[in-house]
Each structure stands twice: as C-alpha cells, then as structure tokens.
Design a protein around this motif. Structure first.
Motif, PDB file in Angstrom:
ATOM      1  N   MET A 590       0.831  -1.207   0.000  1.00 40.46           N
ATOM      2  CA  MET A 590       0.000   0.000   0.000  1.00 40.46           C
ATOM      3  C   MET A 590       0.864   1.255   0.000  1.00 40.46           C
ATOM      4  SD  MET A 590      -1.763  -0.426   3.790  1.00 40.46           S
ATOM      5  CE  MET A 590      -2.999   0.832   3.505  1.00 40.46           C
ATOM      6  N   HIS A 591       0.304   2.311  -0.539  1.00 42.19           N
ATOM      7  CA  HIS A 591       1.018   3.585  -0.613  1.00 42.19           C
ATOM      8  C   HIS A 591       1.189   4.145   0.812  1.00 42.19           C
ATOM      9  CE1 HIS A 591       1.701   7.847  -1.408  1.00 42.19           C
ATOM     10  NE2 HIS A 591       2.171   7.433  -2.584  1.00 42.19           N
ATOM     11  N   PRO A 592       2.341   4.749   1.088  1.00 39.22           N
ATOM     12  CA  PRO A 592       2.555   5.294   2.440  1.00 39.22           C
ATOM     13  C   PRO A 592       1.457   6.269   2.876  1.00 39.22           C
ATOM     14  CG  PRO A 592       4.610   5.292   1.204  1.00 39.22           C
ATOM     15  CD  PRO A 592       3.543   4.872   0.243  1.00 39.22           C
ATOM     16  N   GLY A 593       0.909   7.028   1.934  1.00 39.81           N
ATOM     17  CA  GLY A 593      -0.151   7.976   2.280  1.00 39.81           C
ATOM     18  C   GLY A 593      -1.408   7.257   2.758  1.00 39.81           C
ATOM     19  N   ASP A 594      -1.796   6.202   2.055  1.00 41.29           N
ATOM     20  CA  ASP A 594      -2.964   5.414   2.471  1.00 41.29           C
ATOM     21  C   ASP A 594      -2.701   4.754   3.822  1.00 41.29           C
ATOM     22  OD1 ASP A 594      -4.512   5.919   0.184  1.00 41.29           O
ATOM     23  OD2 ASP A 594      -3.483   4.340  -0.938  1.00 41.29           O
ATOM     24  N   ALA A 595      -1.452   4.316   4.008  1.00 41.28           N
ATOM     25  CA  ALA A 595      -1.106   3.656   5.275  1.00 41.28           C
ATOM     26  C   ALA A 595      -1.180   4.655   6.423  1.00 41.28           C
ATOM     27  CB  ALA A 595       0.280   3.049   5.171  1.00 41.28           C
ATOM     28  N   ALA A 596      -0.598   5.832   6.206  1.00 37.92           N
ATOM     29  CA  ALA A 596      -0.581   6.841   7.275  1.00 37.92           C
ATOM     30  C   ALA A 596      -2.006   7.222   7.668  1.00 37.92           C
ATOM     31  CB  ALA A 596       0.200   8.071   6.810  1.00 37.92           C
ATOM     32  N   ALA A 597      -2.883   7.318   6.677  1.00 28.81           N
ATOM     33  CA  ALA A 597      -4.273   7.692   6.963  1.00 28.81           C
ATOM     34  C   ALA A 597      -4.962   6.652   7.844  1.00 28.81           C
ATOM     35  CB  ALA A 597      -5.040   7.854   5.653  1.00 28.81           C
ATOM     36  N   ARG A 598      -4.368   5.470   7.925  1.00 31.51           N
ATOM     37  CA  ARG A 598      -4.963   4.381   8.733  1.00 31.51           C
ATOM     38  C   ARG A 598      -4.041   3.977   9.877  1.00 31.51           C
ATOM     39  NH1 ARG A 598      -6.373   4.648   3.703  1.00 31.51           N
ATOM     40  NH2 ARG A 598      -8.530   4.190   3.119  1.00 31.51           N
ATOM     41  N   SER A 599      -3.058   4.798  10.153  1.00 27.74           N
ATOM     42  CA  SER A 599      -2.076   4.533  11.220  1.00 27.74           C
ATOM     43  C   SER A 599      -1.381   3.195  11.033  1.00 27.74           C
ATOM     44  CB  SER A 599      -2.753   4.570  12.598  1.00 27.74           C
ATOM     45  OG  SER A 599      -3.433   5.772  12.780  1.00 27.74           O
ATOM     46  N   VAL A 600      -1.166   2.825   9.795  1.00 25.75           N
ATOM     47  CA  VAL A 600      -0.491   1.555   9.495  1.00 25.75           C
ATOM     48  C   VAL A 600       0.966   1.855   9.184  1.00 25.75           C
ATOM     49  CG1 VAL A 600      -0.324  -0.340   7.822  1.00 25.75           C
ATOM     50  CG2 VAL A 600      -2.575   0.415   8.633  1.00 25.75           C
ATOM     51  N   LYS A 601       1.849   1.096   9.828  1.00 27.15           N
ATOM     52  CA  LYS A 601       3.277   1.244   9.533  1.00 27.15           C
ATOM     53  C   LYS A 601       3.776   0.000   8.801  1.00 27.15           C
ATOM     54  CE  LYS A 601       4.597   2.226  13.832  1.00 27.15           C
ATOM     55  NZ  LYS A 601       3.292   2.215  14.499  1.00 27.15           N
ATOM     56  N   ASP A 602       4.935   0.149   8.178  1.00 30.34           N
ATOM     57  CA  ASP A 602       5.499  -0.970   7.424  1.00 30.34           C
ATOM     58  C   ASP A 602       5.653  -2.186   8.339  1.00 30.34           C
ATOM     59  OD1 ASP A 602       6.574  -1.769   4.862  1.00 30.34           O
ATOM     60  OD2 ASP A 602       8.481  -1.989   5.903  1.00 30.34           O
ATOM     61  N   GLY A 603       5.142  -3.327   7.911  1.00 33.49           N
ATOM     62  CA  GLY A 603       5.272  -4.561   8.692  1.00 33.49           C
ATOM     63  C   GLY A 603       4.143  -4.794   9.675  1.00 33.49           C
ATOM     64  N   ASP A 604       3.242  -3.821   9.859  1.00 38.28           N
ATOM     65  CA  ASP A 604       2.108  -4.012  10.771  1.00 38.28           C
ATOM     66  C   ASP A 604       1.194  -5.131  10.288  1.00 38.28           C
ATOM     67  OD1 ASP A 604       2.785  -2.093  12.575  1.00 38.28           O
ATOM     68  OD2 ASP A 604       1.299  -0.599  11.909  1.00 38.28           O
ATOM     69  N   ARG A 605       0.553  -5.779  11.230  1.00 41.27           N
ATOM     70  CA  ARG A 605      -0.496  -6.736  10.856  1.00 41.27           C
ATOM     71  C   ARG A 605      -1.747  -5.935  10.495  1.00 41.27           C
ATOM     72  NH1 ARG A 605      -2.624  -9.863  14.670  1.00 41.27           N
ATOM     73  NH2 ARG A 605      -3.249 -11.440  13.190  1.00 41.27           N
ATOM     74  N   VAL A 606      -2.386  -6.321   9.401  1.00 37.75           N
ATOM     75  CA  VAL A 606      -3.588  -5.596   8.962  1.00 37.75           C
ATOM     76  C   VAL A 606      -4.690  -6.580   8.577  1.00 37.75           C
ATOM     77  CG1 VAL A 606      -2.393  -3.525   8.115  1.00 37.75           C
ATOM     78  CG2 VAL A 606      -2.741  -5.467   6.571  1.00 37.75           C
ATOM     79  N   ARG A 607      -5.885  -6.022   8.560  1.00 37.79           N
ATOM     80  CA  ARG A 607      -7.029  -6.764   8.012  1.00 37.79           C
ATOM     81  C   ARG A 607      -7.511  -5.980   6.792  1.00 37.79           C
ATOM     82  NH1 ARG A 607     -12.951  -7.890   8.927  1.00 37.79           N
ATOM     83  NH2 ARG A 607     -13.231  -5.782   9.748  1.00 37.79           N
ATOM     84  N   VAL A 608      -7.588  -6.662   5.664  1.00 40.20           N
ATOM     85  CA  VAL A 608      -8.132  -6.068   4.430  1.00 40.20           C
ATOM     86  C   VAL A 608      -9.522  -6.663   4.302  1.00 40.20           C
ATOM     87  CG1 VAL A 608      -7.618  -5.587   2.015  1.00 40.20           C
ATOM     88  CG2 VAL A 608      -5.848  -6.575   3.490  1.00 40.20           C
TER      89      VAL A 608
END
Ligand code: SF4
Length: 677
Positions: A590-608
C-alpha cells in the motif's frame, strides 16, 4: 540428493504452463528423477534461459505436497486427510458416483472445473471432454482469464497473429499496457531493453510502478478500471488532431466513423480526471504514439479485469489501426497469440459432439455450488486448476466445497488447497512425466515433448485417466483415440500442414507458423475476419456489452470501501501453479499515504476487508503504488496469509461487459491495523 556429474543425462522438453513464452527446456536427469530444469534455444524467444519458478520444478515434482497415490477422504472436508487407495478402488468409486448422478439427477449435476494448469493440447479437451460430453455434464465457460480480451481480439481482428517478441527490438516506441513483463512473459524484456539501447521510447500504463515503469519515459498510473476512457481519449485526440490514418482505415477497416463517434465524449481532460492522471501526461502519450514509428503495443490482461474490461481491450487494440502503426516490422500490437494456431482444431480428439447442456460461468462457481434442488451440482471434478484459490468470491466457493452432499474429485500433481476438500484425490503426472503437445501464446511455437522421466509414485497422465473413466462409466467406444500419439496425430491432421508439422515435430521437437517465426502485421499476417478487414465496432460485441461497446461504466468505489484492490501476477507462481513452493507470508502493498491515513506502519499486521470477506496479513509500504490502490498478488495459497484467505476472498463475481470475464480489479476494500496478538 547428491549426484555424480557423469550420472546426469539430458532430455529436451517444453513448458506448457500458463505463460505466454512456452520455453523450450533442457532437463537434467539422474536415474529416473529430474534434478534440474533449464532453458534450451529451440524456441527462439527462450534464448537458453527460463524463469526462476520453473527452475524449481524438481521441488514441485518430489516435494512434500506431491500426491503419489490415489486417496479417499477420512477427515472433515478441508482437513486434507485421506487414506491410501488403489487406482481401481478410486476410479470405481468415481465412476459409480458419476453414473448415479447422471441416472438420478441427470448429467447436468456433474460439473468439471479445469483451467490454466496446463496449456498442453493433450492434457485438456481430449478424453476429459469426451467423458463429460458423453455423460451430458454441465458445460464450463472458461472465463477466469482472457475471455474478454479474447472476445475483443476475435471481434476486431479475428485473432490476427501479433508482433513477435523479437520484433520489439525494432520498435522506436514500446507501449506496455496493463502487464508486468518482468514477471509474466519475461522473454519480452530483453527485446524492449535492446530497443531502448537504440533510443526507443517506453511508455508503461499500470497502476503500479513496475520495474519497467520505473525506467520508462512515461508512466501512466491509472486508477484501476479506467483504461477504457484513457484509450478512447487517445483515439479522439488522433482523429481530432488529424493524426488518424484515415486512408488506412478506409481501406482496411469497418466502423472507423462509429468508433470516432463513441470516443468523442472522452477529451484528454475528462479521461485524465477519471483516470486520476495528469492531462499533460496523457496528451504527451497521444502525441508520442502519433509521431513515433515503428510503435509496438504490448497489451496485457490487466485492463480486462474490471466491469469495462472487454471494451477497454477493444479500444487499446484499435489504437494501432487508428494511428496507422501496422505494416512495418516492430509496429502493431501483441495480445495473446494462441489464435495464431487456429489451424489446429484443439477439440478434434474429443470424438463426441458438445451437448447443449447448461453452461456454468466458472467465475460464478460459488453461486453454482450454492444452488439447491433441480439445479444443484452433485459432483464436482477438478483438474488442471485450483478453483478455491483462483476464482472470485472465495468464501462462497469454500462454502460450496464444504457441502457434505457434494462429491468432489480433484486430479492434480500436488495437494492444493482445493484438493483438501476432495472426497477422492487422484495423482496427476506432471508435464515432464508425460507426452505433451503445446503451443505458445506469446511465442509462435508448437512443441512436442515426450516424458523425460517416469511419473513419481503412481501418478498418471490426464488423457489416460479420463479414457479409463470413459470405460468405467460405459461411454467409451472402440475407435476412440486414447494414446498420446493417437491424440496428437488426430489434432495435427486437422491442419492442412499436418504432415509437415508432424515431420518438424518429430525431427526437431518444434514447429512454426505458416507465416514464419516473426510475421509482420499487414505484411505477413492479416485480420482473420471473414473479409480480412478490421472491425472496429463489431456488431456481436456491441450487442453483448450491456450498454454497447465502448460505453464506460463508472468507478465502483464506495465511501465505506475506498481502496481499489488489484491482484496481478507475481514472480513466484504461474496463476496458482507452483504455489506449493512459495511458502512465505505475503504482505499487502500500500502507498505510504494510504497507510498513514490508517495509522499503518510498514510490517504491521492488517485486516483487508469488504462485504465479501477479509484477509489478514502484514502491510508493506510501497511508494510505487498509486494512492487509493492496494495490491495482493494473484495465485496465493492459504499458507501465504494469516487468515488462509487471499485477494479472491474480496473479489466480486460480477462479470465484464463482454466475454463473461472476472472483475478482480473491481474489488473495493478497507484496511485496518491489527494488534500483534
Ligand atoms: S513459466 Fe514461462 S518463463 Fe517460465 S519456463 Fe514456463 S514458459 Fe518459460
């Protein structure tokens, strides 16, 4: 296993996997096992090298997931627990179930799913189709890939052979549209680089900054699903600016005026706004395309994977006609070249007429399996495919496979995710363990290879097992072609060059098109339409498209699910084939901007997630992604994500405008960060 070098012998083969290049192979063998696979030079595009995926083929043949004998389910569906069975016991059980379904429910209660596990002529549409046709089984529409693009290419050009890979080296402009050639059809890349060295320009159209896009003169990172207005805007610009080749169109094409009329609403500005790109970039592309020749356009399968897919491909393929790019080496387009071999009737060895039974679009398999009562599917036979991992609405497919009253047979070399839901598993021979006749759909080659080694364990070739099932279900006939040699000769005899092809294949293992190794469009190769002309607005496609050909259907993004999920190929699997070797956890890009908007950092566990399902995995921040677009590769297996689900759990089973294709790139999702627990 350590092998003394002198013990290694070599055999020639050819790769029939679902990849355009159809590499010729040099197989190293010790005893009765393959120990290495490399490239040979028989296929001129192979140039002695192959992809890293198939170099690992021996691990696929002899690894822990290889099925070595038939099995009958002992555990719950999905657990993958089977007891060993003999071929006799397993085939008797399958044949008995088939006859029972046919006699009680009717043949349409039997559904086969097969696609893409092998592009060989001998491993599909021979004895298998004979069995299902004669049982009166439901017919399968093989639409998960290339159906919209195939319809468009057939409608406009009758599947005219495309620009040969080698001829990209002669282009002064290369356009790669919706394809990551560094991982799919990799042998095109050196020719593009050769052209670049001579000073050729490169334009890449892709929502991601792929390796080729990274070094391109122009990268148009479109919003997924907007290829259609972008191509139409270029068409309008060509007409409006006087750059359209009206003389060529008048002489060789039908429908130029109608195409112009349909493209007219799409100005550069309007299309750019819809696609989310700069109008100046789109105009620069149109100008470059108009002013540079030879211009070779490599159209991939990315643009077809949305609601506008068929029209998008048709508009892209119309570009070289409108701009007058044919008639010169290195000019024109390449899509699939499979149609180049239509001189061979691939269905000739079936020896049975196709019944007029119901047709099931494989993209809607989940819905078909959910149907109950008179329309229910009672027996599912899966081969050459892994539908749980490759078809849309994965959770619906899974729910179908879990049905206790569904009898499922999976015939495959390895224990796939789908096979774990089977009642009976049958071990299939790999392409290095059987005879195969295959054609490239990028490279213009036809190749024949005999088994390099005996099958591992008790594995058997497809054509043998289906012939045996014909006998056990009582539908075999005395004069049916059954052996690989008989089937191959029936197929080759359908070509008027059959004898010559057979001679070339037995002498060299390889044969080429009548038009040559590298035909030039509108010099050596012409539209294979009834009158040899281009049909820019084919009537049948215009009727089929819900709102007519080239009518754009707007973006499907919603406020709740604002991110477009794309699932293109990776360099690890061929669709899902060889996913057994790709064990690593795969992150969502994911783009860093989209990640930042969701407080997601590189390597974080996420649910899509969306309303169809969810995938749990890690996030990988990638500035090469377009904002608003996230990416999980296609062809993953359950072991690649934390949830065991893949991008297809989020893909709708809606269909493209023409061809009934899959709309994978119409998946719209949201992403949330998860804790580490
Ligand atoms: S998958 Fe493609 S690149 Fe790899 S060996 Fe087969 S044909 Fe060649």
């Amino acid at each position: 296993m350590s092998v003394v070098r002198e013990d290694v012998r070599h055999a020639e083969s050819a790769c029939p996997l679902d990849c355009p290049d159809a590499c010729s192979l040099d197989v190293s063998i010790a005893g009765d096992r393959v120990v290495a696979v490399g490239g040979s030079r028989k296929n001129p595009v192979t140039e002695g090298y192959i992809c890293a995926k198939v170099r690992r083929y021996p691990e696929h043949m002899y690894g822990p997931t290889r099925m070595l004998h038939p099995g009958i389910r002992t555990g719950r569906k999905g657990q993958g627990e089977f007891r060993r069975a003999s071929w006799d016991e397993a085939l008797d059980l399958v044949a008995t179930k088939m006859k029972a379904v046919r006699d009680i429910r009717g043949g349409e209660g039997i559904v086969q799913v097969s696609y893409g596990g092998s592009n060989g002529y001998l491993s599909q549409d021979t004895t298998d189709a004979r069995l299902f046709y004669r049982l009166g089984a439901s017919r399968l529409l093989r639409t998960v890939c290339a159906a919209p693009s195939g319809s468009a290419a057939m409608g406009l050009y009758g599947k005219m052979p495309g620009v040969a890979y080698q001829d990209y080296a002669h282009a002064n402009l290369v356009v790669v549209w919706g394809m990551n050639a560094s991982v799919t059809g990799i042998h095109l890349v050196p020719y593009i680089l050769e052209a670049r060295k001579r000073g050729a320009k490169l334009v890449v159209v892709d929502p991601r900054r792929t390796r080729l896009a990274d070094g391109a003169d122009l990268h148009l990172a479109l919003r997924p699903g907007t290829d259609l207005p972008v191509a139409l805007a270029v068409i309008r610009w060509l007409f409006e600016s006087g750059r359209a080749d009206r003389k060529f169109l008048a002489e060789t094409a039908h429908g130029a005026d109608e195409l112009e009329r349909r493209a007219w609403p799409w100005t550069i500005e309007r299309a750019s706004a819809e696609a989310g790109i700069a109008a100046s970039d789109l105009e620069a592309f149109a100008r470059l395309y108009a002013e540079t020749s030879p211009a070779a356009l490599r159209c991939g399968w990315g643009p077809e994977r949305n609601r506008n897919g068929g029209s998008a491909i048709a508009a892209i393929l119309a570009l070289p006609a409108v701009a007058g790019k044919f008639g010169v080496r290195g000019g024109g387009y390449t899509l699939s070249n499979s149609g180049a071999w239509k001189e061979i009737d691939g269905m000739a060895a079936v020896a049975a007429p196709e019944p007029s039974t119901r047709a099931i679009n494989m993209n809607r398999l989940g819905a078909a399996l959910a149907e109950r009562g008179a329309g229910s599917v009672d027996l599912l036979f899966v081969y050459n495919s892994n539908p749980l991992m490759t078809l849309p609405e994965q959770e619906r497919v899974r729910a179908g496979l879990e049905r206790e009253d569904l009898f499922t047979v999976v015939f495959d070399p390895v224990m796939t995710d789908t096979a774990r839901y089977a009642d009976v598993v049958l071990p299939a021979a790999t392409f290095l363990e059987r005879t195969e006749l295959s054609r490239g759909y990028g490279a213009f080659v036809l190749q024949k290879a005999v088994a390099a080694v005996p099958p591992a364990g008790e594995a058997r070739p497809n054509h043998e097992v289906f012939a045996e099932l014909c006998r056990r279900t009582g539908v075999a006939r005395a004069d049916d072609p059954e052996s690989a040699e008989d089937i191959a000769s029936v197929l080759l005899r359908t070509s008027r060059r059959g004898e010559a092809l057979a001679k070339d294949l037995s002498r060299d293992g390889v044969a080429f098109l009548a038009e040559g190794v590298a035909p030039v469009q509108f010099v050596d190769a012409f539209p294979r339409t009834p009158d040899g002309k281009i049909y820019l607005v084919p009537e049948d496609l215009d009727r089929e498209a819900p709102e007519g050909l080239y009518r754009y259907r707007a973006d499907v993004t919603t406020a709740r699910f604002p991110l477009a999920l794309i699932s293109p190929s990776s360099d690890r699997t061929i669709s899902s084939t060889l996913g057994d070797l790709h064990r690593a956890a795969v992150p969502l890009a994911m783009h860093p901007g989209d990640a930042a908007a969701r407080s997601v950092k590189d390597g974080d566990r996420v649910r899509v997630f969306n309303e169809l399902g969810s995938v749990r995995c890690r996030a990988r921040l990638d500035s090469g992604m377009r904002e608003g677009v996230v990416f999980l590769p296609k062809g993953l297996w359950s072991h690649n994500t934390d949830s065991g689900t893949t991008a297809n759990a989020l893909s709708p089973d809606t269909l493209t405008d023409i061809g009934g294709g899959a709309c994978f790139n119409d998946a719209r999702v949201e992403v949330e960060r998860l804790g580490e627990a």
